[in-house]
Design a protein around this motif. Structure first.
Motif, PDB file in Angstrom:
ATOM      1  N   UNK A   1     -52.654   1.154  65.457  1.00  0.00           N
ATOM      2  CA  UNK A   1     -51.981   0.225  64.544  1.00  0.00           C
ATOM      3  C   UNK A   1     -52.658  -1.142  64.632  1.00  0.00           C
ATOM      4  N   UNK A   2     -52.576  -1.910  63.555  1.00  0.00           N
ATOM      5  CA  UNK A   2     -53.093  -3.273  63.613  1.00  0.00           C
ATOM      6  C   UNK A   2     -54.394  -3.434  62.873  1.00  0.00           C
ATOM      7  N   UNK A   3     -55.301  -4.237  63.446  1.00  0.00           N
ATOM      8  CA  UNK A   3     -56.620  -4.493  62.869  1.00  0.00           C
ATOM      9  C   UNK A   3     -56.554  -4.954  61.421  1.00  0.00           C
ATOM     10  N   UNK A   4     -55.690  -5.915  61.144  1.00  0.00           N
ATOM     11  CA  UNK A   4     -55.705  -6.541  59.831  1.00  0.00           C
ATOM     12  C   UNK A   4     -54.593  -6.077  58.918  1.00  0.00           C
ATOM     13  N   UNK A   5     -54.290  -6.931  57.947  1.00  0.00           N
ATOM     14  CA  UNK A   5     -53.209  -6.648  57.009  1.00  0.00           C
ATOM     15  C   UNK A   5     -53.769  -6.015  55.750  1.00  0.00           C
ATOM     16  N   UNK A   6     -53.185  -4.925  55.344  1.00  0.00           N
ATOM     17  CA  UNK A   6     -53.621  -4.272  54.108  1.00  0.00           C
ATOM     18  C   UNK A   6     -52.497  -3.373  53.621  1.00  0.00           C
ATOM     19  N   UNK A   7     -52.585  -2.972  52.377  1.00  0.00           N
ATOM     20  CA  UNK A   7     -51.573  -2.054  51.853  1.00  0.00           C
ATOM     21  C   UNK A   7     -51.973  -0.658  52.295  1.00  0.00           C
ATOM     22  N   UNK A   8     -51.307  -0.166  53.311  1.00  0.00           N
ATOM     23  CA  UNK A   8     -51.686   1.083  53.978  1.00  0.00           C
ATOM     24  C   UNK A   8     -50.542   1.436  54.910  1.00  0.00           C
ATOM     25  N   UNK A   9     -50.431   2.687  55.262  1.00  0.00           N
ATOM     26  CA  UNK A   9     -49.398   3.065  56.231  1.00  0.00           C
ATOM     27  C   UNK A   9     -49.566   2.260  57.508  1.00  0.00           C
ATOM     28  N   UNK A  10     -48.455   2.036  58.203  1.00  0.00           N
ATOM     29  CA  UNK A  10     -48.530   1.268  59.449  1.00  0.00           C
ATOM     30  C   UNK A  10     -49.500   1.934  60.425  1.00  0.00           C
ATOM     31  N   UNK A  11     -49.392   3.251  60.552  1.00  0.00           N
ATOM     32  CA  UNK A  11     -50.357   3.982  61.384  1.00  0.00           C
ATOM     33  C   UNK A  11     -51.652   4.084  60.596  1.00  0.00           C
ATOM     34  N   UNK A  12     -52.748   3.686  61.218  1.00  0.00           N
ATOM     35  CA  UNK A  12     -53.994   3.615  60.460  1.00  0.00           C
ATOM     36  C   UNK A  12     -54.536   4.995  60.115  1.00  0.00           C
ATOM     37  N   UNK A  13     -54.148   6.006  60.853  1.00  0.00           N
ATOM     38  CA  UNK A  13     -54.662   7.342  60.569  1.00  0.00           C
ATOM     39  C   UNK A  13     -56.003   7.536  61.250  1.00  0.00           C
ATOM     40  N   UNK A  14     -56.422   8.784  61.362  1.00  0.00           N
ATOM     41  CA  UNK A  14     -57.688   9.075  62.035  1.00  0.00           C
ATOM     42  C   UNK A  14     -58.848   8.906  61.056  1.00  0.00           C
TER      43      UNK A  14
END
Ligand SMILES: *[C@@H]1O[C@H](CO)[C@@H](O)[C@H](O)[C@H]1NC(C)=O
Ligand SMILES: *[C@@H]1O[C@H](CO)[C@@H](O)[C@H](O)[C@H]1NC(C)=O
Ligand SMILES: *[C@@H]1O[C@H](CO)[C@@H](O)[C@H](O)[C@H]1NC(C)=O
Ligand SMILES: *[C@@H]1O[C@H](CO)[C@@H](O)[C@H](O)[C@H]1NC(C)=O
Ligand SMILES: *[C@@H]1O[C@H](CO)[C@@H](O)[C@H](O)[C@H]1NC(C)=O
Ligand SMILES: *[C@@H]1O[C@H](CO)[C@@H](O)[C@H](O)[C@H]1NC(C)=O
Length: 283
Positions: free
Chosen positions: A210-223
């Protein structure tokens, strides 16, 4: 593998705010009451004549940000001002070195004990570590094993990072409690240029990042998620530093606990077993 590439010129922005979904339900003051069952599910007719069923998804209500009304001492006219009643310290035993000095600081009068207990004697060291970095360290002079961990973390408590030069410099960071490898650059190369930095760290199977910048995306960044973060955005509101550059991520790992031995095994599945016992750790 997660590959962190930071181009110092175009992508130094990382911001951490997450838009919260609006809730149209009102909860109680503790903010945790879910909606009544009668309004939580239902059906709606769509324009095409078919029916779609829905159920309310729990979301954090707006009242969740209503915290206790705390009054900091700096804004409390009745609070004691330490600057008015405390004695300060006097330096003695000043010893100069090539890069700074050390001294003993002793309470310059009766202890004030305003918001705790004054420490009678302190050790001070001041040293220029580089031409641009001054290290100032003030700590109690009299520390014993009974209270050392309140001030100094020993190697026993903080695992030292492991490193190696084979085939090039790499290091690993382990979690002391279970030996889990939290950061691992082995088998990869560190690239450090004046406008470009790249380092690579291994991640476990089906990781939760999670994290590494704000964007319109699920909270979990995914693999295998690839994204660029830019330093430019709308102007900042005064005093509210919305956008900045704070490269930060959270890695949450789930472990299945063996009910007999208490052993923890990393759990990479997407679904938990109803009768399973799990714990999570984040770093
Ligand atoms: C503080 O300095 C004194 C004198 O140098 C030394 O004996 C003592 O061990 C120091 N205390 C700590 C906690 O390092
Ligand atoms: C440091 O603590 C020990 C143990 O309580 C005590 O005997 C000693 O007087 C203390 N020394 C100073 C300088 O406060
Ligand atoms: C640490 O504990 C010793 C007694 O064991 C005491 O003398 C000393 O003042 C304590 N130091 C601090 C900073 O509380
Ligand atoms: C990860 O993403 C890259 C770029 O989109 C793609 O080429 C690669 O096949 C993906 N790897 C996996 C394991 O999905
Ligand atoms: C978990 O979900 C991901 C993405 O939906 C999928 O690729 C993966 O195979 C799943 N893993 C398991 C163990 O089911
Ligand atoms: C949990 O339930 C599954 C399916 O019923 C069973 O196979 C498994 O042994 C159970 N595990 C424990 C720890 O009870």
């Amino acid at each position: 593998m997660a590959r962190f590439t930071v181009n110092a010129f175009i992508c130094s922005l990382l911001t951490y705010g997450f838009a919260q979904a609006q809730s149209s339900y009102s909860g109680s003051a503790d903010g945790l009451t879910t909606v009544a069952a009668s309004t939580a599910t239902g059906t709606v007719a769509t324009g095409s004549g078919t029916q779609t069923s829905f159920r309310a998804i729990f979301t954090v209500p707006a009242s969740a940000d209503q915290g206790a009304n705390l009054l900091p001492t700096t804004q409390d006219p009745e609070a004691v001002d330490p600057q008015k009643v405390c004695p300060g310290y006097m330096a003695s035993n000043v010893v100069r070195s090539e890069v700074g000095f050390s001294a003993t600081l002793s309470l310059a009068g009766p202890a004030c004990n305003v918001y705790g207990t004054d420490i009678e004697t302190l050790n001070l060291t001041v040293a220029y570590q580089t031409a641009h970095r001054l290290a100032v360290n003030i700590s109690p002079a009299n520390i014993t094993t009974s209270n050392m961990t309140q001030y100094i973390l020993s190697d026993e408590l903080v695992q030292q990072p492991n490193w190696g030069n084979d085939p090039t410099f790499s290091f690993t960071v382990l979690r002391k409690s279970n030996g889990d490898v939290l950061f691992d650059t082995r088998g990869t190369k560190l690239v450090f240029e004046n406008q470009f930095i790249e380092f690579v760290s291994a991640l476990p199977e089906n990781y939760n990042l999670y994290g590494l910048g704000e964007r319109i995306h699920g909270l979990r960044l995914g693999n295998n998620f690839t994204a660029t973060t830019y330093a430019a955005d709308v102007g900042d509101p005064i005093d509210l530093g919305i956008y900045g550059s704070h490269p930060f991520y959270l890695d949450t790992r789930y472990y299945e606990i063996d009910s007999h031995t208490g052993d923890m095994t990393y759990y990479s599945g997407n679904n938990s077993a109803a009768n399973g016992s799990y714990t999570s750790m984040s770093h």
